[in-house]
Design a protein around this motif. Structure first.
Motif, PDB file in Angstrom:
ATOM      1  N   PRO A 291       0.813  -1.228   0.000  1.00 23.50           N
ATOM      2  CA  PRO A 291       0.000   0.000   0.000  1.00 23.50           C
ATOM      3  C   PRO A 291       0.844   1.275   0.000  1.00 23.50           C
ATOM      4  O   PRO A 291       0.353   2.341  -0.340  1.00 23.50           O
ATOM      5  N   ASN A 292       2.130   1.172   0.404  1.00 25.53           N
ATOM      6  CA  ASN A 292       2.988   2.358   0.468  1.00 25.53           C
ATOM      7  C   ASN A 292       4.112   2.215  -0.560  1.00 25.53           C
ATOM      8  O   ASN A 292       5.292   2.184  -0.228  1.00 25.53           O
ATOM      9  N   PHE A 293       3.731   2.083  -1.836  1.00 19.90           N
ATOM     10  CA  PHE A 293       4.729   2.028  -2.908  1.00 19.90           C
ATOM     11  C   PHE A 293       4.146   2.723  -4.136  1.00 19.90           C
ATOM     12  O   PHE A 293       3.477   2.111  -4.965  1.00 19.90           O
ATOM     13  N   PRO A 294       4.374   4.068  -4.229  1.00 19.84           N
ATOM     14  CA  PRO A 294       3.733   4.856  -5.289  1.00 19.84           C
ATOM     15  C   PRO A 294       4.040   4.355  -6.703  1.00 19.84           C
ATOM     16  O   PRO A 294       3.297   4.648  -7.631  1.00 19.84           O
ATOM     17  N   ARG A 295       5.124   3.601  -6.883  1.00 17.04           N
ATOM     18  CA  ARG A 295       5.478   3.151  -8.226  1.00 17.04           C
ATOM     19  C   ARG A 295       4.901   1.765  -8.549  1.00 17.04           C
ATOM     20  O   ARG A 295       5.384   1.086  -9.461  1.00 17.04           O
ATOM     21  N   ALA A 296       3.864   1.350  -7.783  1.00 16.71           N
ATOM     22  CA  ALA A 296       3.318  -0.005  -7.940  1.00 16.71           C
ATOM     23  C   ALA A 296       2.827  -0.265  -9.372  1.00 16.71           C
ATOM     24  O   ALA A 296       3.009  -1.360  -9.907  1.00 16.71           O
ATOM     25  N   GLY A 297       2.216   0.736  -9.995  1.00 15.23           N
ATOM     26  CA  GLY A 297       1.687   0.567 -11.350  1.00 15.23           C
ATOM     27  C   GLY A 297       2.792   0.211 -12.332  1.00 15.23           C
ATOM     28  O   GLY A 297       2.683  -0.740 -13.113  1.00 15.23           O
ATOM     29  N   ALA A 298       3.890   0.971 -12.266  1.00 16.07           N
ATOM     30  CA  ALA A 298       5.023   0.717 -13.157  1.00 16.07           C
ATOM     31  C   ALA A 298       5.665  -0.625 -12.822  1.00 16.07           C
ATOM     32  O   ALA A 298       6.133  -1.339 -13.711  1.00 16.07           O
ATOM     33  N   ALA A 299       5.675  -0.971 -11.525  1.00 19.94           N
ATOM     34  CA  ALA A 299       6.252  -2.247 -11.098  1.00 19.94           C
ATOM     35  C   ALA A 299       5.462  -3.394 -11.719  1.00 19.94           C
ATOM     36  O   ALA A 299       6.020  -4.377 -12.184  1.00 19.94           O
ATOM     37  N   LEU A 300       4.147  -3.224 -11.751  1.00 20.67           N
ATOM     38  CA  LEU A 300       3.266  -4.256 -12.307  1.00 20.67           C
ATOM     39  C   LEU A 300       3.535  -4.418 -13.807  1.00 20.67           C
ATOM     40  O   LEU A 300       3.702  -5.527 -14.303  1.00 20.67           O
ATOM     41  N   SER A 301       3.622  -3.276 -14.522  1.00 22.47           N
ATOM     42  CA  SER A 301       3.793  -3.368 -15.978  1.00 22.47           C
ATOM     43  C   SER A 301       5.194  -3.840 -16.354  1.00 22.47           C
ATOM     44  O   SER A 301       5.384  -4.472 -17.380  1.00 22.47           O
ATOM     45  N   SER A 302       6.208  -3.534 -15.504  1.00 22.09           N
ATOM     46  CA  SER A 302       7.573  -3.965 -15.837  1.00 22.09           C
ATOM     47  C   SER A 302       7.910  -5.307 -15.218  1.00 22.09           C
ATOM     48  O   SER A 302       9.011  -5.817 -15.442  1.00 22.09           O
ATOM     49  N   GLY A 303       7.000  -5.849 -14.396  1.00 16.89           N
ATOM     50  CA  GLY A 303       7.280  -7.142 -13.769  1.00 16.89           C
ATOM     51  C   GLY A 303       8.324  -7.042 -12.681  1.00 16.89           C
ATOM     52  O   GLY A 303       9.348  -7.709 -12.715  1.00 16.89           O
ATOM     53  N   VAL A 304       8.069  -6.162 -11.698  1.00 17.43           N
ATOM     54  CA  VAL A 304       8.965  -6.023 -10.554  1.00 17.43           C
ATOM     55  C   VAL A 304       8.237  -6.561  -9.325  1.00 17.43           C
ATOM     56  O   VAL A 304       7.086  -6.197  -9.089  1.00 17.43           O
ATOM     57  N   GLY A 305       8.895  -7.434  -8.551  1.00 11.40           N
ATOM     58  CA  GLY A 305       8.258  -8.042  -7.389  1.00 11.40           C
ATOM     59  C   GLY A 305       8.823  -7.530  -6.079  1.00 11.40           C
ATOM     60  O   GLY A 305       8.463  -6.466  -5.610  1.00 11.40           O
ATOM     61  N   ALA A 306       9.759  -8.292  -5.498  1.00  8.90           N
ATOM     62  CA  ALA A 306      10.317  -7.897  -4.203  1.00  8.90           C
ATOM     63  C   ALA A 306      11.298  -6.742  -4.372  1.00  8.90           C
ATOM     64  O   ALA A 306      11.865  -6.542  -5.449  1.00  8.90           O
ATOM     65  N   GLY A 307      11.485  -5.976  -3.295  1.00 13.80           N
ATOM     66  CA  GLY A 307      12.440  -4.878  -3.318  1.00 13.80           C
ATOM     67  C   GLY A 307      13.036  -4.685  -1.943  1.00 13.80           C
ATOM     68  O   GLY A 307      12.402  -4.992  -0.933  1.00 13.80           O
ATOM     69  N   PHE A 325      15.577  -4.369  -6.890  1.00 12.70           N
ATOM     70  CA  PHE A 325      14.320  -5.066  -7.166  1.00 12.70           C
ATOM     71  C   PHE A 325      14.588  -6.349  -7.943  1.00 12.70           C
ATOM     72  O   PHE A 325      15.555  -6.447  -8.694  1.00 12.70           O
ATOM     73  N   THR A 326      13.680  -7.325  -7.732  1.00 15.19           N
ATOM     74  CA  THR A 326      13.739  -8.553  -8.508  1.00 15.19           C
ATOM     75  C   THR A 326      12.345  -8.856  -9.053  1.00 15.19           C
ATOM     76  O   THR A 326      11.365  -8.222  -8.636  1.00 15.19           O
ATOM     77  N   ALA A 327      12.284  -9.809  -9.997  1.00 13.64           N
ATOM     78  CA  ALA A 327      11.020 -10.032 -10.699  1.00 13.64           C
ATOM     79  C   ALA A 327       9.974 -10.717  -9.819  1.00 13.64           C
ATOM     80  O   ALA A 327       8.791 -10.426  -9.921  1.00 13.64           O
ATOM     81  N   GLU A 328      10.424 -11.616  -8.928  1.00 10.07           N
ATOM     82  CA  GLU A 328       9.466 -12.375  -8.134  1.00 10.07           C
ATOM     83  C   GLU A 328       9.271 -11.732  -6.766  1.00 10.07           C
ATOM     84  O   GLU A 328      10.113 -10.973  -6.306  1.00 10.07           O
ATOM     85  N   ALA A 329       8.162 -12.103  -6.126  1.00  8.03           N
ATOM     86  CA  ALA A 329       7.974 -11.733  -4.731  1.00  8.03           C
ATOM     87  C   ALA A 329       8.953 -12.562  -3.901  1.00  8.03           C
ATOM     88  O   ALA A 329       9.343 -13.651  -4.315  1.00  8.03           O
ATOM     89  N   ALA A 330       9.400 -12.015  -2.762  1.00 10.95           N
ATOM     90  CA  ALA A 330      10.349 -12.764  -1.927  1.00 10.95           C
ATOM     91  C   ALA A 330      10.221 -12.346  -0.478  1.00 10.95           C
ATOM     92  O   ALA A 330       9.909 -11.188  -0.176  1.00 10.95           O
ATOM     93  N   GLU A 331      10.443 -13.330   0.417  1.00  9.31           N
ATOM     94  CA  GLU A 331      10.396 -13.067   1.856  1.00  9.31           C
ATOM     95  C   GLU A 331      11.664 -12.311   2.270  1.00  9.31           C
ATOM     96  O   GLU A 331      12.716 -12.466   1.642  1.00  9.31           O
TER      97      GLU A 331
END
Lengths: 585, 124
Positions: A291-307, A325-331
């Motif tokens: 919820p606190n990542f203003p660049r989420a839209g661009a992350a979605l279109s570029s395929g960015v997951g964990a940061g 940043f990496t492409a997948e979500a990560a713990e």
């Protein structure tokens, strides 16, 4: 070693001796096979294959335990269809749990008859005989090997159990070696990373260069494809995106890059803002859902997951933020964030070093300017002295008396100007070398004003008023030096101020405030920042009257008294200088 | 008729010295203690040469040269810069402004007299 052969009854001899020899051979093979592996899962696979081969068990499995949880699990003997029919793999309950908890082998002829069995989930293949052996290292359970047979396949012998126990011991050592090697490999990579960044930090000629190298090294260490730098702006509260990137695939991340470079972030907002607010590394499992990542839209279109991001710290100040940043979500990976913290500190030193270098350059420029100014100030009176001397030598018979008088006066004036300039320069250099000695004693403020007024009375049309909130206010000061300060301040007021000059003294919380105020036009705005620097001089008065060193000297003297001098505009207009000095008590 | 020289300098003692030197050399002298005052004087007077200091309070010597160049009635004035400025670009800047001479401070009286004399001779 190739894949293990399926158990084959015909290949095993029937005599005890033959069986024992075969077991021994297998045991020796297993030592070599298991010990030659460096990967935990492969070690477990080898162990299960060998155990099944030796015991003729139809099914076999092995688990590694780390931190009380199953960290690796392998099984053999089940077909893909059988695996898919099972609702889940063993969870360490039932017999496997009993082996792990008991730290001892369990050998059963009929698995289901044992009270510790929790039974099989629906769809499980039927199993009867059971042999479970813990993998123990120095008394700690690091895993287990267990084997089962289908109904009608017979039971496990004592010899089977002895073999698997030996195999488990060998497996324990191999697993430990593999783990140590893996840790060593990780530590070596971490050391290399830190050394690379430290070397880059030392060698980089610019801060940007050091950042770019750090991005490359961290991306290569983590295998993450995106690294970027945000810089804190001058207010210290807003993070500005830079054009410093590491991108494994620039085309793929171009939208994310474009959006990032037009997204400044206030403290607390987004990944850089969070790092800034806490001054600690931060991790986001999936920026697309944060919820606190203003660049989420661009992350979605570029395929960015964990940061994750970490601060570049100069003392406690967050000067910049490096984000990855990496492409997948990560713990979150806490050990990684710890390492990144160290890198942030290394990079902070680069910034610190650059700041010191800049300051030295600035001081050098100030010194050069000081020398140029001093030379200029000396040249001007020298010009007139040289000119007048020549004039008197060659043309004194052609000059009228009045001009002659003025010439002689001018010679005196210019000579004393040079003298006072040189005295002031020497004063200033002694002070800057720390060679100023003052002897502090109680000095009456009113007495000081009286002495100075006797020496340098106000010019025609101007007057000096003295007022004090109480009688006999004294300060701790060096008497002749306090006179020098007062003379300087009054001299400035005569030169630049109006007709009424007011000197006041009052006590405030043990500190004595002495103010010298005039009702002139006040200090020009462009001079305010440099008022106490050498050769700062009001341009609204003839040059001849000041060296431009007065206030610089005043400040150093007042500081030597342990006090301060500041400029505060006078009400409604004019300049006001306020001395704050210690009282005698 | 004596040639007229306008001296622009904010230091009274420099003005006194230069004026005395020039008068002894047979020139008539006008004085201004600022560029603003000099420009005022030029509305009525037509000096044969101007001796101009660069570091002046308010409008600088360069500012005044800009004004002289920009105005049709003023651009033909013969200016000699005299300044204690130790800037290395000074001579090329002086030349770029079309000044007739540059007397760096401190100067010897002969230097002043000679340079002013040369510029005045060029004029006549």
């Amino acid at each position: 070693m190739g894949p293990a052969m399926p158990p084959n009854e015909e290949s095993i001899g029937s005599g005890d001796m033959q069986a024992a020899l075969a077991s021994l051979q297998l045991l020796l093979d297993s030592f070599v096979a298991v010990a030659s592996e460096r990967d935990i899962e492969t070690i477990l696979e080898r162990a299960v294959d060998l155990a099944r081969l030796s015991t003729r068990a139809r099914y076999g499995a092995a688990a590694a335990i780390s931190g009380g949880l199953i960290s690796a699990f392998v099984h053999a003997g089940l077909t893909q269809a059988q695996v898919e029919a099972m609702p889940h793999l063993p969870r360490g309950l039932g017999m496997l749990g009993a082996v792990l908890d008991g730290k001892a082998p369990i050998r059963l002829d009929v698995l289901q008859e044992d009270p510790r069995s929790v039974g099989f989930p629906l769809g499980h293949v039927p199993m009867t005989a059971f042999l479970g052996v813990p993998i123990l290292l120095a008394g700690n359970v690091t895993g287990a090997i267990y084997l089962t047979k289908s109904p009608g396949q017979g039971m496990f012998s004592e010899q089977d159990e002895l073999f698997v126990v030996s195999l488990a011991n060998q497996t324990a050592v191999a697993m430990e070696t593999a783990m140590l090697l893996r840790e060593l490999g990780e530590k070596t990579a971490t050391m290399t990373l830190l050394q690379d960044v430290a070397a880059a930090a030392n060698e980089a000629s610019t801060v940007d260069e050091a950042f770019a190298t750090a991005l490359d090294r961290v991306c290569s260490y983590t295998g993450w494809p995106v690294g970027h730098v945000y810089m804190t702006d001058e207010s210290g509260e807003v993070m500005l995106p830079t054009s410093i990137w590491h991108l494994d695939d620039p085309a793929r991340f171009s939208n994310f890059r474009t959006v990032t470079e037009s997204t400044p972030l206030p403290s607390g907002i987004g990944l850089p803002g969070r790092v800034h607010a806490s001054a600690k590394p931060a991790w986001i499992n999936d920026v697309r859902e944060d919820p606190n990542f203003p660049r989420a839209g661009a992350a979605l279109s570029s395929g960015v997951g964990a940061g994750f991001g970490f601060p570049v710290l100069v003392g406690t100040e967050v000067a910049a933020i490096l984000e990855f940043f990496t492409a997948e979500a990560a713990e979150p990976n806490e050990p990684l964030l710890d390492i990144m913290g160290h890198i942030g500190t290394q990079l902070g030193r680069v910034i610190e070093r650059k700041r010191v270098e800049d300051e030295l350059r600035r001081l050098d420029a100030v010194k050069t300017e000081f020398i140029a100014n001093a030379a200029h100030e000396l040249r001007t009176p020298l010009t007139t002295i040289a000119g007048f001397s020549d004039l008197l030598r060659r043309g004194r018979h052609d000059i009228d008396d009045a001009t002659l008088d003025r010439t002689v006066e001018a010679l005196g004036r210019q000579t004393s100007r040079i003298r006072s300039l040189i005295e002031n320069l020497l004063d200033l250099s002694q002070m800057d070398l720390g060679r100023l000695t003052v002897s502090l004693q109680p000095v009456s403020v009113e007495g000081t004003v009286k002495r100075v007024l006797e020496m340098t009375p106000p010019p025609d049309g101007a007057s000096v008023k003295f007022s004090a909130e109480e009688d006999d206010i004294s300060v701790l000061a060096d008497l002749p030096r306090l006179d020098q300060i007062m003379s300087n301040l009054l001299g400035n007021a005569y030169r630049y101020g109006g007709s009424t000059i007011t000197v006041t003294a009052r006590r405030r919380d043990g500190i004595v405030e002495v103010s010298v105020a005039d009702d002139g036009p006040g200090v020009p705005v462009d001079l305010l920042d440099h008022l106490f620097e050498p050769f700062t001089r009001g341009s609204n008065a003839p040059k001849v009257q000041g060296s431009g060193l007065g206030l610089a000297i005043c400040r150093r003297l007042v500081q030597a008294f342990g006090g301060s001098i500041t400029h505060e505009p006078s009400d409604p207009h004019g300049a006001q200088f306020v001395l704050r000095l210690k009282g005698p008590e | 008729m004596k040639p007229i020289v306008l001296v622009v300098d904010d230091e009274p003692d420099v003005l006194l010295m230069v004026r005395t030197l020039l008068q002894l050399a047979g020139h008539q002298v006008l004085e201004a203690d600022s560029a603003e005052r000099a420009l005022e004087l030029l509305e009525q007077e037509r000096p044969d040469a101007i001796l101009l200091d660069i570091r002046l309070p308010g409008m600088s010597g360069w500012d005044m040269l800009d004004r002289l160049r920009a105005e049709e009635t003023l651009k033909d004035h013969r200016v000699i810069v005299f300044s204690a400025n130790i800037d290395a670009t000074m001579p090329s800047k002086v030349a770029a402004y079309g000044c007739r001479g540059h007397i760096p401070k401190p100067f010897l009286p002969d230097q002043l007299i000679d340079t002013v004399g040369r510029v005045l001779a060029e004029a006549s």
